[in-house]
Write a protein that holds these residues in place. Structure first.
Motif, PDB file in Angstrom:
ATOM      1  N   HIS A  45       0.777  -1.192  -0.056  1.00 32.26           N
ATOM      2  CA  HIS A  45      -0.047  -0.100  -0.044  1.00 32.26           C
ATOM      3  C   HIS A  45       1.039   1.261  -0.254  1.00 32.26           C
ATOM      4  O   HIS A  45       0.288   2.422  -0.398  1.00 32.26           O
ATOM      5  CB  HIS A  45      -1.126  -0.061   1.196  1.00 32.26           C
ATOM      6  CG  HIS A  45      -0.207   0.114   2.528  1.00 32.26           C
ATOM      7  ND1 HIS A  45       0.590  -0.586   3.247  1.00 32.26           N
ATOM      8  CD2 HIS A  45      -0.139   1.207   3.488  1.00 32.26           C
ATOM      9  CE1 HIS A  45       0.932  -0.280   4.363  1.00 32.26           C
ATOM     10  NE2 HIS A  45       0.427   1.111   4.370  1.00 32.26           N
ATOM     11  N   ARG A  46       2.527   1.261   0.315  1.00 34.00           N
ATOM     12  CA  ARG A  46       3.096   2.219   0.063  1.00 34.00           C
ATOM     13  C   ARG A  46       4.293   1.793  -0.515  1.00 34.00           C
ATOM     14  O   ARG A  46       5.285   1.616   0.078  1.00 34.00           O
ATOM     15  CB  ARG A  46       3.196   2.889   1.621  1.00 34.00           C
ATOM     16  CG  ARG A  46       2.121   3.599   2.003  1.00 34.00           C
ATOM     17  CD  ARG A  46       1.937   4.804   1.592  1.00 34.00           C
ATOM     18  NE  ARG A  46       3.508   5.581   1.274  1.00 34.00           N
ATOM     19  CZ  ARG A  46       3.704   6.449   2.278  1.00 34.00           C
ATOM     20  NH1 ARG A  46       3.202   6.538   3.485  1.00 34.00           N
ATOM     21  NH2 ARG A  46       5.001   7.086   2.308  1.00 34.00           N
ATOM     22  N   GLN A  67       9.783  -2.245   3.420  1.00 30.19           N
ATOM     23  CA  GLN A  67       9.236  -3.194   4.497  1.00 30.19           C
ATOM     24  C   GLN A  67      10.554  -4.203   5.051  1.00 30.19           C
ATOM     25  O   GLN A  67      10.363  -4.319   6.092  1.00 30.19           O
ATOM     26  CB  GLN A  67       8.209  -4.203   3.914  1.00 30.19           C
ATOM     27  CG  GLN A  67       7.509  -5.114   5.045  1.00 30.19           C
ATOM     28  CD  GLN A  67       7.989  -6.446   4.874  1.00 30.19           C
ATOM     29  OE1 GLN A  67       7.980  -7.041   3.848  1.00 30.19           O
ATOM     30  NE2 GLN A  67       8.349  -6.986   6.245  1.00 30.19           N
ATOM     31  N   SER A  68      11.285  -4.614   4.019  1.00 28.82           N
ATOM     32  CA  SER A  68      12.671  -5.428   4.564  1.00 28.82           C
ATOM     33  C   SER A  68      13.714  -5.041   3.480  1.00 28.82           C
ATOM     34  O   SER A  68      13.168  -5.076   2.105  1.00 28.82           O
ATOM     35  CB  SER A  68      12.128  -6.769   4.687  1.00 28.82           C
ATOM     36  OG  SER A  68      13.211  -7.502   5.153  1.00 28.82           O
ATOM     37  N   ALA A  69      14.690  -4.970   3.817  1.00 23.01           N
ATOM     38  CA  ALA A  69      15.977  -4.842   3.160  1.00 23.01           C
ATOM     39  C   ALA A  69      16.845  -6.053   3.480  1.00 23.01           C
ATOM     40  O   ALA A  69      18.225  -5.637   3.509  1.00 23.01           O
ATOM     41  CB  ALA A  69      16.525  -3.696   2.995  1.00 23.01           C
ATOM     42  N   HIS A  74       4.725  -6.180  -0.820  1.00 28.59           N
ATOM     43  CA  HIS A  74       4.074  -7.348   0.107  1.00 28.59           C
ATOM     44  C   HIS A  74       3.067  -6.684   0.792  1.00 28.59           C
ATOM     45  O   HIS A  74       3.072  -5.723   1.412  1.00 28.59           O
ATOM     46  CB  HIS A  74       5.299  -7.430   0.981  1.00 28.59           C
ATOM     47  CG  HIS A  74       4.968  -8.779   1.984  1.00 28.59           C
ATOM     48  ND1 HIS A  74       5.669  -8.863   3.249  1.00 28.59           N
ATOM     49  CD2 HIS A  74       4.304  -9.710   2.039  1.00 28.59           C
ATOM     50  CE1 HIS A  74       5.408  -9.866   3.751  1.00 28.59           C
ATOM     51  NE2 HIS A  74       4.611 -10.441   2.923  1.00 28.59           N
ATOM     52  N   LEU A  75       2.022  -7.756   1.130  1.00 25.95           N
ATOM     53  CA  LEU A  75       0.749  -7.163   2.118  1.00 25.95           C
ATOM     54  C   LEU A  75       1.133  -7.122   3.436  1.00 25.95           C
ATOM     55  O   LEU A  75       0.837  -6.437   4.341  1.00 25.95           O
ATOM     56  CB  LEU A  75      -0.160  -8.166   1.757  1.00 25.95           C
ATOM     57  CG  LEU A  75      -0.933  -8.018   0.206  1.00 25.95           C
ATOM     58  CD1 LEU A  75      -1.942  -9.002   0.202  1.00 25.95           C
ATOM     59  CD2 LEU A  75      -1.581  -6.534   0.048  1.00 25.95           C
ATOM     60  N   LEU A 127       5.516   1.206  11.305  1.00 29.38           N
ATOM     61  CA  LEU A 127       4.813   1.007   9.993  1.00 29.38           C
ATOM     62  C   LEU A 127       4.315   2.262   9.482  1.00 29.38           C
ATOM     63  O   LEU A 127       4.209   3.474  10.069  1.00 29.38           O
ATOM     64  CB  LEU A 127       3.374   0.560  10.613  1.00 29.38           C
ATOM     65  CG  LEU A 127       3.147  -0.946  11.179  1.00 29.38           C
ATOM     66  CD1 LEU A 127       2.114  -1.447  11.480  1.00 29.38           C
ATOM     67  CD2 LEU A 127       3.718  -1.827   9.995  1.00 29.38           C
ATOM     68  N   PRO A 128       4.228   2.201   8.041  1.00 29.77           N
ATOM     69  CA  PRO A 128       4.007   3.380   7.460  1.00 29.77           C
ATOM     70  C   PRO A 128       2.732   4.016   7.558  1.00 29.77           C
ATOM     71  O   PRO A 128       1.903   3.038   7.747  1.00 29.77           O
ATOM     72  CB  PRO A 128       4.362   3.056   5.931  1.00 29.77           C
ATOM     73  CG  PRO A 128       4.048   1.596   5.944  1.00 29.77           C
ATOM     74  CD  PRO A 128       4.629   1.108   7.478  1.00 29.77           C
TER      75      PRO A 128
END
Length: 314
Positions: A122-123, A128-130, A213-214, A311-312
């Motif tokens: 959604h953003r 979310q992960s690197a 990713h959800l 969280l964003p």
């Protein structure tokens, strides 16, 4: 550009009927396609799928939910390619995802895994992960989580790969006997990464391998079972892998984390999980083979730790 990749893709699914078609469609658009895709369904009614015809899909259904780790191990055993990609059913890779991971993997035989750039669906401008990061207190988190994607464009050696979208060398998986199925779900990729680090394998973060990713679509971010499993598995992770000299620091930070959850969030699930983990500690003590990761992140003050899971905005 390669039309064919010596890669088997394993996708475990549970309650994933709503987003699985999008995942499979994204796989069918890869610039180099996997030689096979194995879908492991963990219980529930049989899925009615109409996968893209060009996708070499195989399907296996378990009568009950065996958990993420055991399902992935099943898929690994069902495949034979020299590389195995693991992909969440709520993860949607961009077309160059697999090709980018494979190029990074083939740079050296000591590379055992490659991590994707995972962005929030959604953003997509937010990471979310690197890859997975870890510190001396055995606190593991998604590296660069919450940062702008523009700040995650540099390849790097990292502690490990999030199993939500990762490529593994089969030789490493076989040497380490795969994921620990007893973890069921959560921190099984951290445990594998730690054991890989101790054994001398490297993990490379590949920013060109981007996945939308959800994030915890099956259970929900922060669901009680999610928090319980994280608490239980944290105990087992530490007992298996953490060096003795770090244990006082590990347990201090962990105690502070439990107190924070109880006082600030009225959340007893993290404590319940740890108590269950302690009751089941004996086999993990017997298997203990500790060692320090070669790739460690700096230790943060305890009051800064919660920021790592920010969280964003929606």
């Amino acid at each position: 550009m390669r039309a064919f990749a010596p890669v088997s893709v394993v996708i475990p699914t549970w309650r994933g009927a709503a987003w699985l078609p999008r995942c499979l469609e994204a796989l069918s658009r890869q610039t180099c396609r996997p030689c096979e895709v194995v879908l492991i369904q963990n219980g529930g009614p049989a899925l009615e799928l109409s996968p893209p015809p060009e996708l070499p899909l195989r399907f296996h259904r378990n009568p009950i939910n065996l958990g993420f780790a055991a399902a992935v191990n099943q898929g690994i055993r069902m495949t034979q390619a020299p590389y195995v990609a693991v992909l969440n059913d709520d993860a949607f890779p961009e077309p160059e995802w697999l090709e980018s991971l494979l190029e990074a993997m083939e740079a050296g035989p000591e590379i055992g895994s490659c991590a994707s750039l995972m962005v929030f669906a959604h953003r997509p401008d937010i990471v979310q992960s690197a890859g997975i990061a870890i510190d001396r207190a055995a606190i593991a988190w998604d590296r660069l989580r919450g940062h702008p994607v523009a700040q995650a464009q540099a390849p790097a050696e990292v502690f490990g790969a999030s199993a939500g979208a990762a490529l593994y060398r089969r030789a490493m998986l076989e040497a380490l006997k795969g994921f620990d199925g007893r973890f069921f779900a959560y921190l099984e990729d951290v445990d594998l990464a730690w054991r890989a680090q101790i054994a001398g394998w490297r993990c490379i973060y590949v920013p060109r391998a981007r996945v939308h990713h959800l994030t915890s679509a099956s259970l929900g971010e922060g669901a009680p079972l999610h928090r319980f499993l994280l608490g239980r598995n944290k105990v087992w992770l530490v007992v298996k892998n953490a060096p003795a000299r770090d244990l006082p620091l590990v347990w201090l930070y962990d105690l502070l984390g439990v107190v924070y959850a109880l006082v600030r969030r009225r959340d007893g699930w993290a404590l319940r999980g740890r108590l269950v983990g302690l009751r089941g500690i004996r086999p993990f003590l017997a298997e203990r083979r500790p060692g320090s990761p070669r790739v460690l992140s700096p230790l943060a003050p305890p009051w800064h730790v919660p920021r790592r899971w920010s969280l964003p905005p929606a």
